[in-house]
Write a protein that holds these residues in place. Sequence first.
Motif, short mmCIF file in Angstrom:
data_model
loop_
_atom_site.label_atom_id
_atom_site.label_comp_id
_atom_site.label_asym_id
_atom_site.label_seq_id
_atom_site.Cartn_x
_atom_site.Cartn_y
_atom_site.Cartn_z
N ALA A 115 0.82 -1.21 0.00
CA ALA A 115 0.00 0.00 0.00
C ALA A 115 0.85 1.26 0.00
O ALA A 115 0.49 2.28 -0.61
N ALA A 116 1.98 1.22 0.69
CA ALA A 116 2.86 2.38 0.75
C ALA A 116 3.41 2.76 -0.63
O ALA A 116 3.80 3.92 -0.85
N LEU A 117 3.40 1.82 -1.55
CA LEU A 117 3.87 2.10 -2.91
C LEU A 117 2.78 2.67 -3.81
O LEU A 117 3.05 2.99 -4.97
N ASN A 118 1.56 2.77 -3.28
CA ASN A 118 0.44 3.37 -4.00
C ASN A 118 0.26 2.78 -5.41
O ASN A 118 0.22 3.50 -6.40
N PRO A 119 0.14 1.46 -5.52
CA PRO A 119 0.01 0.86 -6.86
C PRO A 119 -1.38 1.06 -7.45
O PRO A 119 -2.38 1.18 -6.72
N ASP A 120 -1.44 1.10 -8.76
CA ASP A 120 -2.72 1.13 -9.46
C ASP A 120 -3.32 -0.25 -9.61
O ASP A 120 -4.54 -0.39 -9.75
N VAL A 121 -2.46 -1.28 -9.61
CA VAL A 121 -2.93 -2.65 -9.80
C VAL A 121 -1.86 -3.62 -9.31
O VAL A 121 -0.66 -3.30 -9.34
N VAL A 122 -2.31 -4.76 -8.84
CA VAL A 122 -1.41 -5.88 -8.54
C VAL A 122 -1.73 -7.00 -9.54
O VAL A 122 -2.87 -7.47 -9.60
N LEU A 123 -0.74 -7.39 -10.33
CA LEU A 123 -0.91 -8.50 -11.26
C LEU A 123 -0.54 -9.79 -10.54
O LEU A 123 0.57 -9.94 -10.03
N MET A 124 -1.48 -10.73 -10.50
CA MET A 124 -1.24 -11.98 -9.79
C MET A 124 -1.41 -13.15 -10.75
O MET A 124 -2.28 -13.13 -11.62
N ASN A 125 -0.59 -14.18 -10.57
CA ASN A 125 -0.78 -15.41 -11.31
C ASN A 125 -1.95 -16.19 -10.70
O ASN A 125 -2.12 -16.22 -9.48
N ILE A 126 -2.70 -16.87 -11.54
CA ILE A 126 -3.95 -17.47 -11.10
C ILE A 126 -3.73 -18.59 -10.08
O ILE A 126 -4.61 -18.86 -9.24
N GLU A 127 -2.55 -19.23 -10.09
CA GLU A 127 -2.34 -20.31 -9.13
C GLU A 127 -2.29 -19.81 -7.69
O GLU A 127 -2.41 -20.61 -6.75
N ALA A 128 -2.13 -18.49 -7.51
CA ALA A 128 -2.11 -17.93 -6.16
C ALA A 128 -3.49 -17.48 -5.69
O ALA A 128 -3.63 -16.99 -4.57
N LYS A 129 -4.51 -17.68 -6.49
CA LYS A 129 -5.84 -17.14 -6.17
C LYS A 129 -6.41 -17.73 -4.88
O LYS A 129 -6.90 -17.00 -4.01
N ALA A 130 -6.35 -19.05 -4.74
CA ALA A 130 -6.92 -19.67 -3.54
C ALA A 130 -6.22 -19.18 -2.28
O ALA A 130 -6.87 -18.84 -1.28
N ALA A 131 -4.88 -19.12 -2.31
CA ALA A 131 -4.13 -18.67 -1.15
C ALA A 131 -4.41 -17.19 -0.86
O ALA A 131 -4.47 -16.77 0.30
N THR A 132 -4.58 -16.41 -1.93
CA THR A 132 -4.87 -14.98 -1.77
C THR A 132 -6.19 -14.78 -1.04
O THR A 132 -6.31 -13.95 -0.13
N GLU A 133 -7.19 -15.57 -1.41
CA GLU A 133 -8.50 -15.45 -0.78
C GLU A 133 -8.49 -16.03 0.63
O GLU A 133 -9.11 -15.47 1.55
N ASP A 134 -7.78 -17.13 0.83
CA ASP A 134 -7.72 -17.74 2.15
C ASP A 134 -7.09 -16.80 3.18
O ASP A 134 -7.50 -16.75 4.34
N ALA A 135 -6.07 -16.05 2.74
CA ALA A 135 -5.38 -15.11 3.64
C ALA A 135 -6.05 -13.74 3.65
O ALA A 135 -5.57 -12.83 4.33
N ALA A 136 -7.15 -13.60 2.88
CA ALA A 136 -7.90 -12.33 2.79
C ALA A 136 -7.06 -11.18 2.26
O ALA A 136 -7.35 -10.02 2.53
N TYR A 137 -6.02 -11.51 1.49
CA TYR A 137 -5.25 -10.44 0.85
C TYR A 137 -6.13 -9.62 -0.09
O TYR A 137 -5.98 -8.40 -0.20
N ASP A 138 -7.04 -10.30 -0.78
CA ASP A 138 -7.90 -9.60 -1.73
C ASP A 138 -8.78 -8.58 -1.01
O ASP A 138 -8.93 -7.44 -1.47
N ASP A 139 -9.34 -8.96 0.15
CA ASP A 139 -10.17 -8.03 0.90
C ASP A 139 -9.35 -6.86 1.44
O ASP A 139 -9.79 -5.70 1.40
N LYS A 140 -8.18 -7.16 1.95
CA LYS A 140 -7.34 -6.10 2.52
C LYS A 140 -6.92 -5.09 1.45
O LYS A 140 -6.93 -3.88 1.69
N LEU A 141 -6.55 -5.59 0.27
CA LEU A 141 -6.17 -4.68 -0.80
C LEU A 141 -7.38 -3.91 -1.32
O LEU A 141 -7.28 -2.73 -1.66
N ALA A 142 -8.54 -4.57 -1.38
CA ALA A 142 -9.76 -3.89 -1.84
C ALA A 142 -10.12 -2.73 -0.92
O ALA A 142 -10.58 -1.67 -1.38
N GLN A 143 -9.93 -2.91 0.39
CA GLN A 143 -10.19 -1.83 1.34
C GLN A 143 -9.32 -0.61 1.07
O GLN A 143 -9.68 0.51 1.40
N LEU A 144 -8.16 -0.85 0.48
CA LEU A 144 -7.23 0.23 0.15
C LEU A 144 -7.40 0.73 -1.28
O LEU A 144 -6.62 1.56 -1.74
#
Length: 377
Positions: A115-144
């Motif tokens: 977040a400190a880098l103020n990105p416009d987008v995070v490009l993620m490979n699809i194999e990380a999708k389940a882990a991203t959702e399990d750790a709620a990274y997607d929600d945390k980034l969406a809040q920002l």
Amino acid sequence: MLSSPPVKILLGMLISFACCATAVADDISITDVAGRQVTLDAPAERVILGEGRQIYLLGLLEPEDPFAHVVGWREDFSQADPDNYARYAERFPEIEDIPTFGGFKDGTFDVEQAAALNPDVVLMNIEAKAATEDAAYDDKLAQLGIPIVYVDFREDPLEHTIPSMRIIGQIMDDEEAAEAFIEFAETELARVTDVIAEANPERPSVFIDRAGGYSDECCMSFGPANFGDYVTLAGGSNIAEGIIPNSFGNLNPEQIIAANPDHVVVTGGNWDAYVPGGDWVGVGPGSDMQQAHAKLEALTERTAMTGIKAVESGNFHAIWHQFYNSPYYFVAVQQLAKWLHPELFEDLDPNATMEELHERFLPIDYEPGYWISLHDD
């Protein structure tokens, strides 16, 4: 590690910035390879790469300066492909200063740092999708207000490479460059698939030895995707199809011996960062081919290779592992076709294809060394 304020403070800062800044980009809506509808500002000026090897993509789209918009990336490029990393670093020394991140899959990604880098987008490979959702990274980034866009060049490269290139082309305002590369890739792939379709040759059996020699265990391979698909397109029959149900899996030595493959293709790279001095075959740009040949020959001595036709005939090969995780898959298909059906592809030169790929689309020069066979002296 960058020092970062708490997420709540960052959220307020970002909201304030969004309210007061003059708009310089337009909202676009894209559908990523996970089927998610994502709205974001484009062209993206500040991008975090969820995998460093995504620079293979940006190198094609923005060869003059593929790192111009990269504000952070996962530290895997230098370890998984140090040969190409060194060539990019020589041309673009600023890459040594790009902040690096842990992975989404292993839970070491730092949301506050991102977040400190103020990105416009995070490009993620699809194999990380389940882990991203399990750790709620997607929600945390969406809040920002930081969107995630999923792309794929690994799980199912034949299905997802072209859509991924188009998605990134849209996000980066590089659609013309994306379409030029796609036309080249499809044309070069058709030089194999058209011939195979017309000739309908007998299909030799092939065992793809994924990262052979990387560990003492045997043997990782590919199911009906990735290199498994490459074998089919090149006119071969993948012995793991029907045994490995997904993109990646394992065969035991008895299964390989029973299948008695006509060809073995080991995927290799320079993996000293992971397994120093390992038995893996070091193919890649500028490789020591004499050493690669010796290490390839040594892999024929494993129990799983006992008495198989590929060893007895010398149809035992190695090819650059990162063809499994890059948009250059069509070159691997060409080289496989040369090995499997030399009589049909006498005039096909994968080295020339790779050289044209670099000359037309990439910021670094081509150096041979991406494959070798025991037939090669």
